[in-house]
Each structure stands twice: as C-alpha cells, then as structure tokens.
Write a protein that holds these residues in place. Structure first.
Motif, PDB file in Angstrom:
ATOM      1  N   LEU A 164       0.130  -2.435 -12.700  1.00  0.00           N
ATOM      2  CA  LEU A 164       0.077  -1.106 -12.091  1.00  0.00           C
ATOM      3  C   LEU A 164      -1.168  -0.954 -11.227  1.00  0.00           C
ATOM      4  O   LEU A 164      -1.107  -0.428 -10.101  1.00  0.00           O
ATOM      5  CB  LEU A 164       0.092  -0.050 -13.197  1.00  0.00           C
ATOM      6  CG  LEU A 164      -0.001   1.410 -12.744  1.00  0.00           C
ATOM      7  CD1 LEU A 164       1.187   1.775 -11.870  1.00  0.00           C
ATOM      8  CD2 LEU A 164      -0.080   2.334 -13.952  1.00  0.00           C
ATOM      9  N   LEU A 165      -2.298  -1.421 -11.722  1.00  0.00           N
ATOM     10  CA  LEU A 165      -3.533  -1.339 -10.943  1.00  0.00           C
ATOM     11  C   LEU A 165      -3.454  -2.195  -9.682  1.00  0.00           C
ATOM     12  O   LEU A 165      -4.007  -1.834  -8.641  1.00  0.00           O
ATOM     13  CB  LEU A 165      -4.720  -1.768 -11.804  1.00  0.00           C
ATOM     14  CG  LEU A 165      -5.076  -0.822 -12.958  1.00  0.00           C
ATOM     15  CD1 LEU A 165      -6.205  -1.407 -13.806  1.00  0.00           C
ATOM     16  CD2 LEU A 165      -5.459   0.552 -12.423  1.00  0.00           C
ATOM     17  N   ALA A 166      -2.753  -3.331  -9.766  1.00  0.00           N
ATOM     18  CA  ALA A 166      -2.571  -4.177  -8.581  1.00  0.00           C
ATOM     19  C   ALA A 166      -1.765  -3.431  -7.517  1.00  0.00           C
ATOM     20  O   ALA A 166      -2.076  -3.511  -6.320  1.00  0.00           O
ATOM     21  CB  ALA A 166      -1.879  -5.476  -8.962  1.00  0.00           C
ATOM     22  N   CYS A 167      -0.733  -2.702  -7.944  1.00  0.00           N
ATOM     23  CA  CYS A 167       0.055  -1.913  -6.994  1.00  0.00           C
ATOM     24  C   CYS A 167      -0.812  -0.862  -6.312  1.00  0.00           C
ATOM     25  O   CYS A 167      -0.760  -0.695  -5.083  1.00  0.00           O
ATOM     26  CB  CYS A 167       1.222  -1.239  -7.715  1.00  0.00           C
ATOM     27  SG  CYS A 167       2.489  -2.359  -8.349  1.00  0.00           S
ATOM     28  N   ILE A 168      -1.607  -0.167  -7.107  1.00  0.00           N
ATOM     29  CA  ILE A 168      -2.480   0.873  -6.543  1.00  0.00           C
ATOM     30  C   ILE A 168      -3.524   0.256  -5.618  1.00  0.00           C
ATOM     31  O   ILE A 168      -3.845   0.819  -4.556  1.00  0.00           O
ATOM     32  CB  ILE A 168      -3.142   1.661  -7.684  1.00  0.00           C
ATOM     33  CG1 ILE A 168      -2.072   2.418  -8.472  1.00  0.00           C
ATOM     34  CG2 ILE A 168      -4.193   2.615  -7.145  1.00  0.00           C
ATOM     35  CD1 ILE A 168      -2.593   3.091  -9.723  1.00  0.00           C
ATOM     36  N   ALA A 169      -4.050  -0.918  -5.995  1.00  0.00           N
ATOM     37  CA  ALA A 169      -5.061  -1.578  -5.166  1.00  0.00           C
ATOM     38  C   ALA A 169      -4.486  -1.946  -3.808  1.00  0.00           C
ATOM     39  O   ALA A 169      -5.126  -1.720  -2.769  1.00  0.00           O
ATOM     40  CB  ALA A 169      -5.581  -2.831  -5.882  1.00  0.00           C
ATOM     41  N   PHE A 170      -3.284  -2.503  -3.788  1.00  0.00           N
ATOM     42  CA  PHE A 170      -2.675  -2.893  -2.513  1.00  0.00           C
ATOM     43  C   PHE A 170      -2.429  -1.671  -1.627  1.00  0.00           C
ATOM     44  O   PHE A 170      -2.710  -1.704  -0.419  1.00  0.00           O
ATOM     45  CB  PHE A 170      -1.373  -3.639  -2.748  1.00  0.00           C
ATOM     46  CG  PHE A 170      -0.666  -4.032  -1.484  1.00  0.00           C
ATOM     47  CD1 PHE A 170      -1.098  -5.137  -0.751  1.00  0.00           C
ATOM     48  CD2 PHE A 170       0.414  -3.297  -1.011  1.00  0.00           C
ATOM     49  CE1 PHE A 170      -0.454  -5.493   0.435  1.00  0.00           C
ATOM     50  CE2 PHE A 170       1.061  -3.655   0.169  1.00  0.00           C
ATOM     51  CZ  PHE A 170       0.623  -4.755   0.894  1.00  0.00           C
ATOM     52  N   LEU A 171      -1.915  -0.614  -2.206  1.00  0.00           N
ATOM     53  CA  LEU A 171      -1.654   0.592  -1.420  1.00  0.00           C
ATOM     54  C   LEU A 171      -2.954   1.200  -0.900  1.00  0.00           C
ATOM     55  O   LEU A 171      -3.001   1.707   0.225  1.00  0.00           O
ATOM     56  CB  LEU A 171      -0.888   1.605  -2.263  1.00  0.00           C
ATOM     57  CG  LEU A 171       0.547   1.207  -2.635  1.00  0.00           C
ATOM     58  CD1 LEU A 171       1.160   2.240  -3.564  1.00  0.00           C
ATOM     59  CD2 LEU A 171       1.405   1.030  -1.386  1.00  0.00           C
ATOM     60  N   THR A 172      -4.010   1.143  -1.706  1.00  0.00           N
ATOM     61  CA  THR A 172      -5.306   1.653  -1.255  1.00  0.00           C
ATOM     62  C   THR A 172      -5.841   0.832  -0.087  1.00  0.00           C
ATOM     63  O   THR A 172      -6.328   1.393   0.912  1.00  0.00           O
ATOM     64  CB  THR A 172      -6.316   1.626  -2.419  1.00  0.00           C
ATOM     65  OG1 THR A 172      -5.831   2.439  -3.496  1.00  0.00           O
ATOM     66  CG2 THR A 172      -7.675   2.140  -1.963  1.00  0.00           C
ATOM     67  N   LEU A 173      -5.729  -0.486  -0.212  1.00  0.00           N
ATOM     68  CA  LEU A 173      -6.235  -1.357   0.854  1.00  0.00           C
ATOM     69  C   LEU A 173      -5.468  -1.159   2.157  1.00  0.00           C
ATOM     70  O   LEU A 173      -6.067  -1.132   3.239  1.00  0.00           O
ATOM     71  CB  LEU A 173      -6.133  -2.823   0.415  1.00  0.00           C
ATOM     72  CG  LEU A 173      -7.087  -3.269  -0.698  1.00  0.00           C
ATOM     73  CD1 LEU A 173      -6.742  -4.672  -1.162  1.00  0.00           C
ATOM     74  CD2 LEU A 173      -8.539  -3.202  -0.225  1.00  0.00           C
ATOM     75  N   THR A 174      -4.147  -1.016   2.070  1.00  0.00           N
ATOM     76  CA  THR A 174      -3.336  -0.948   3.291  1.00  0.00           C
ATOM     77  C   THR A 174      -3.232   0.461   3.867  1.00  0.00           C
ATOM     78  O   THR A 174      -3.330   0.647   5.084  1.00  0.00           O
ATOM     79  CB  THR A 174      -1.918  -1.497   3.023  1.00  0.00           C
ATOM     80  OG1 THR A 174      -1.340  -0.807   1.903  1.00  0.00           O
ATOM     81  CG2 THR A 174      -1.957  -2.983   2.745  1.00  0.00           C
TER      82      THR A 174
END
Length: 213
Positions: A164-174
């Motif tokens: 879940l944190l990986a999903c949030i991290a990717f969306l934050t970065l992009t």
C-alpha cells in the motif's frame, strides 16, 4: 499506456510469474493436493492479481489469455514440483528464492496496475485499490482456495502495508512531484525492496488490535 510509462521488462515478468507459480505449487504440494490442484493453485497465485485487476475492475482481457507464454510457464512450474516433490517440499531455499523475486515483482506489478487504473480515469482511491490488488491479489486467492485466512489479514511481517505504501509513493512521485513514470517506478521498486528486506532481517511485524484475554 504511453511510451513514457513504466513497463516491466518482459523476461522479468516471466521470471516473476514462474516464481509465483512455483510458490503456489509448493503450497498445494504441502496441502497434499493432486496434480490438478497443484496447477490451479499455481495459476491463481501467479496470475490471480492480474485476473482480478483486469477482469473485474478494469474490464480488460487478462494477460494470461493474450500472451501464449504464461500458461506453459505455469504448467512447467507445476510439472517441476510434481517431479521433484520429495526434494523441494520442505526446502527453505525455494521460499527464499521466491521471497526475493517477490520483493521486486510485487511493487512492479502494483505500479503497472496503478498506471492502468489512472489511464482508465478511475478516482485516486480506486487507483490505489487496483494497484494493491494487482500486487497481492494472487496470494489472497491462493489462501482462500486452501481454506486459510489470507495472510494479509493476519498479524505478521509487513507486506500488504508495504505494498500500500508503495502505491502511495508512486502516486506521490508522479502526480505530486511530477517525476516521469519510468524513474518513479524504479524508485518505488527500490523503496519496497529495501523495506521488505529490512522487514525480513529484523522480523518487523504488525500486532493484533485486540490482545487475547
């Protein structure tokens, strides 16, 4: 997806699929299933996330039906487990190998699911849900088939939370930082891999919300 999108290298895609199929087949072997049961569990473990993602949420044809490589890969994993069943049934090396590949494959497939959901115009909460299902859906189906509470619903080492944190991290970065999908995808994979390896090394675990009386 656009040309700039993050894409999983095809040979790693096949390697991850084979590893997950092998892990599902080993679980079926330990549960004393026959060869058909071993194949079904290998199939669900390796392709369950993409089947749920595409068939249920995104209304797309799952890749297992469009790429002629997947089913032979899964069948090969099934046959290998059948032939060498006595040698690999309780070998920890198999679990370690699958775990290492899983630590790379899980965030990679989560990122692909996120991009597909974004392209479909799904609102952000739904995008995160699709990405998480793409990452852990196969494991949930595997556990349900063998009549166990899915591992992500039980206290244990951090995994679903990291996905879940990986999903949030990717969306934050992009979306927030405007980083291109390709470097953002690899950064997400690296972040998840390091966090997962630290979790395994130090045995970081979640705890039940309610302690036993």
């Amino acid at each position: 997806m656009p040309a700039s999108a993050f894409q999983i290298p095809v040979y790693f895609d096949y390697l991850a699929t084979f590893a997950w199929a092998l892990s599902g087949a080993v679980v079926a072997l330990r549960k004393r299933h026959d060869i058909v049961g071993v194949f079904v569990l290998a199939l669900l473990t390796s392709m369950g996330g993409s089947i749920l993602r595409d068939g249920v949420f995104l209304q797309r044809t799952p890749p297992v039906l469009t790429d002629p490589i997947y089913l032979p890969l899964i069948l090969t994993a099934t046959l290998l487990v059948g032939v060498f069943r006595r040698s690999i049934a309780h070998r920890r090396v198999v679990d370690r190998l699958v775990g290492t590949i899983d630590a790379i494959g899980t965030p990679a497939f989560a990122v692909v699911g996120l991009q597909l959901a974004l392209a479909a115009g799904i609102p952000l909460p739904g995008v995160v849900l699709v990405g998480a299902i793409s990452a852990v859906g196969g494991g949930v189906l595997r556990d349900m088939i063998v009549r166990e509470v899915p591992a992500i619903l039980q206290p244990g080492q951090f995994f679903a939370l990291l996905a879940l944190l990986a999903c949030i991290a990717f969306l934050t970065l992009t979306l927030a930082l405007r980083i291109a999908p390709e470097p953002a995808g690899w950064a997400t994979i690296a972040l998840f891999f390091v966090a997962r390896m630290l979790t395994l090394r130090f045995n970081w675990q979640t705890r039940p919300l309610l302690d036993a009386d």
